[in-house]
Enzyme design. Structure first.
Site, mmCIF file in Angstrom:
data_model
loop_
_atom_site.group_PDB
_atom_site.id
_atom_site.type_symbol
_atom_site.label_atom_id
_atom_site.label_comp_id
_atom_site.label_asym_id
_atom_site.label_seq_id
_atom_site.Cartn_x
_atom_site.Cartn_y
_atom_site.Cartn_z
ATOM 1 N N ASP A 225 -11.829 -10.940 10.318
ATOM 2 C CA ASP A 225 -10.811 -11.144 9.294
ATOM 3 C C ASP A 225 -9.477 -11.287 10.020
ATOM 4 O OD1 ASP A 225 -9.619 -11.280 6.804
ATOM 5 O OD2 ASP A 225 -9.522 -9.112 6.554
ATOM 6 N N ASP B 130 -1.257 -12.302 2.438
ATOM 7 C CA ASP B 130 -1.929 -11.222 3.165
ATOM 8 C C ASP B 130 -2.295 -11.813 4.529
ATOM 9 O OD1 ASP B 130 -3.220 -9.014 3.983
ATOM 10 O OD2 ASP B 130 -4.631 -8.891 2.322
ATOM 11 N N HIS C 118 0.882 -1.163 0.000
ATOM 12 C CA HIS C 118 0.000 0.000 0.000
ATOM 13 C C HIS C 118 0.924 1.218 0.000
ATOM 14 C CE1 HIS C 118 -2.726 -2.747 2.409
ATOM 15 N NE2 HIS C 118 -3.615 -2.246 1.571
ATOM 16 N N ASP D 255 1.954 2.545 3.434
ATOM 17 C CA ASP D 255 2.793 1.683 4.280
ATOM 18 C C ASP D 255 4.259 1.801 3.911
ATOM 19 O OD1 ASP D 255 0.829 0.552 5.929
ATOM 20 O OD2 ASP D 255 0.247 -0.830 4.341
#
Ligand code: XLS
Ligand code: NI
Ligand code: NI
Length: 435
Positions: free
Chosen positions: A306, A338, A100, A103
């Site tokens: 999640d 992820d 990202h 990040d």
């Protein structure tokens, strides 16, 4: 290369090795069905979890030891983290990575200042990629962390917020292109609603589509020809996210004329949050020719969050690889971890243990799935099950040339059709034979 991890490069030692810092099954150059494991699996490290995940949860502060990180948002600290990350990729034999924008590089007071730091970070990434022969699987923009995006980014009620999101996405696509990225992801972490009581859903969806069309136009204008991916997830952080599952995403893309430009990036824990299996989500995407990439993780089925755990379940990895192999394998996509270590696994070496576990589980999944396909019994059962459709009338129906009257005549002139057992349990046991 600097030495932030007191870990040697992880090597394949085979299934009898007792060294936890070795691959038992992932043997990068081993050829399975004409392709090396490395090319089948296309593993990627997720920068956000590996380098920015602190282990904090709603009840407590971070636990991860990151001795290299001074905790500031300085450019120097951002650049240093890149070196640490690439050392990790090299030592863990991971060929790809994903980021990202926010990040890898901090946000500053103005868009111009923010982009200037990002440019420097991307220049360093360019060098590191070359030096270590690593590639960017995909980039993405973080459109969910900053408070301005609290009520959506491309679906915000506010034009000013929408414009900020546009600026951020334009820059993130440019940076992904600069780094030779093989894809670009849109995950709508705030693209949805908390409540319909204050939401104009139609307007928000129209705005989202317009946003994505502008992204497609921009991508063409700079000659970036990698695919865009949408990553479905039904909720968390919002109550309902518009990209809720594969079917909802495909419907949205078709409705707004975007199918040619998008594929899906499917994540296991998002599938289960949507009340589906990962296998279902992959199948729906693959059948539409839209299986792009995978966010490889797992969740705790009965928990409803999640949790982004590392995937170590062999049934899961087998099913995923069965779907991937049947769809012809990855082209631009891959298996992006992820996934985050549990907050109790707080030492730097745990980053290795976690990825080794995921890589070995997928290497086994690949071998098992390939063995099932080579054996052919399951596929043969399925084709036999549908074989009445190979008849003249079946072909006519499938081609869209039959009528109800014709089918009625067929039913009337034939004895009661024979319906055979689905043999689910027999097939499940057959699969177990390979695991
Ligand atoms: C969060 C998502 C996110 C995307 C990238 O649940 O999985 O990490 O993959 O924005
Ligand atoms: Ni994801
Ligand atoms: Ni997730």
């Amino acid at each position: 290369m600097a030495d932030y991890f007191d870990v040697p490069q992880i090597q394949f030692e085979g299934s009898s090795s007792t060294n936890p810092l070795s691959f038992k099954h992932y043997n990068p150059e081993e050829v399975i069905a004409g392709k090396s494991m490395r090319d089948h699996l296309r593993f990627a490290g997720a920068y956000w979890h590996s380098m920015r995940g602190t282990g904090a949860d709603p009840f407590g502060m971070g636990t991860m030891q990151m001795p290299w990180d001074d905790g500031t948002d300085s450019e120097a600290n951002a650049l240093k983290r890149l070196d640490v990350f690439f050392e990790f990729l090299v030592k863990c034999q991971i060929d790809f990575y994903c980021w990202h924008d926010r990040d890898i590089s901090p946000e500053r007071d103005t868009i111009a200042e923010t982009n200037a730091v990002l440019d420097n970070v991307v220049s360093r990434l360019e060098e590191l990629q070359k030096e270590h022969n690593k590639s960017l699987l995909w980039g993405t923009a973080c459109l969910f962390a900053h408070p301005r995006y609290g009520q959506g980014a491309a679906t915000s009620p506010y034009l000013g917020v929408y414009a900020h999101a546009a600026a951020q996405v334009r820059k993130a696509i440019e940076c992904t292109h600069r780094l030779g990225g093989e894809g670009y992801v849109f995950w709508g972490g705030r693209e949805g609603y908390m409540s319909l009581i204050n939401t104009n859903m139609k307007k928000e969806l129209d705005h989202l589509a317009a946003f994505l069309h502008m992204a497609v136009d921009y991508k063409k204008s700079i000659g970036f020809d990698a695919p865009f991916y949408i990553e479905p997830k039904p909720q968390e952080p919002t109550t309902h996210q518009y990209d809720s599952d594969s079917a909802a995403c495909l419907n949205f893309l078709r409705e707004y004329g975007l199918m040619d430009h998008f594929k899906l990036n499917i994540e296991t824990n998002h599938a289960t949050l949507a009340g589906h299996t990962m296998r279902h989500e992959l199948r729906v995407a693959a059948d539409a020719g839209a299986l792009g990439s995978i966010d490889a993780n797992d969740g705790t089925a009965n928990c409803g969050w999640d949790t982004d755990e590392f995937p170590t379940d062999l049934y899961l990895t087998t099913e995923v690889m069965l779907e991937v192999l049947r769809a012809g394998g990855f082209t631009t996509g891959g298996l992006n971890f992820d996934a985050k270590r549990r907050r109790d696994s707080f030492q730097p070496v745990d980053l290795f243990h976690a990825h080794i576990a995921g890589m070995d589980a997928f290497a086994r999944g690949l071998k098992i799935a390939n063995a099932i396909l080579e054996d052919g019994r399951v596929d043969a059962f399925i084709s036999t099950r549908y074989s009445t459709w190979d008849s003249e009338l079946g072909q006519k129906v499938e081609a869209g040339n039959a009528t109800l009257e014709e089918l009625e005549a067929y039913a009337a002139s034939n004895p009661e059709p024979e319906v055979l057992s689905g043999r689910q349990e027999m097939l499940e046991n057959m699969i177990n034979q390979f695991i």
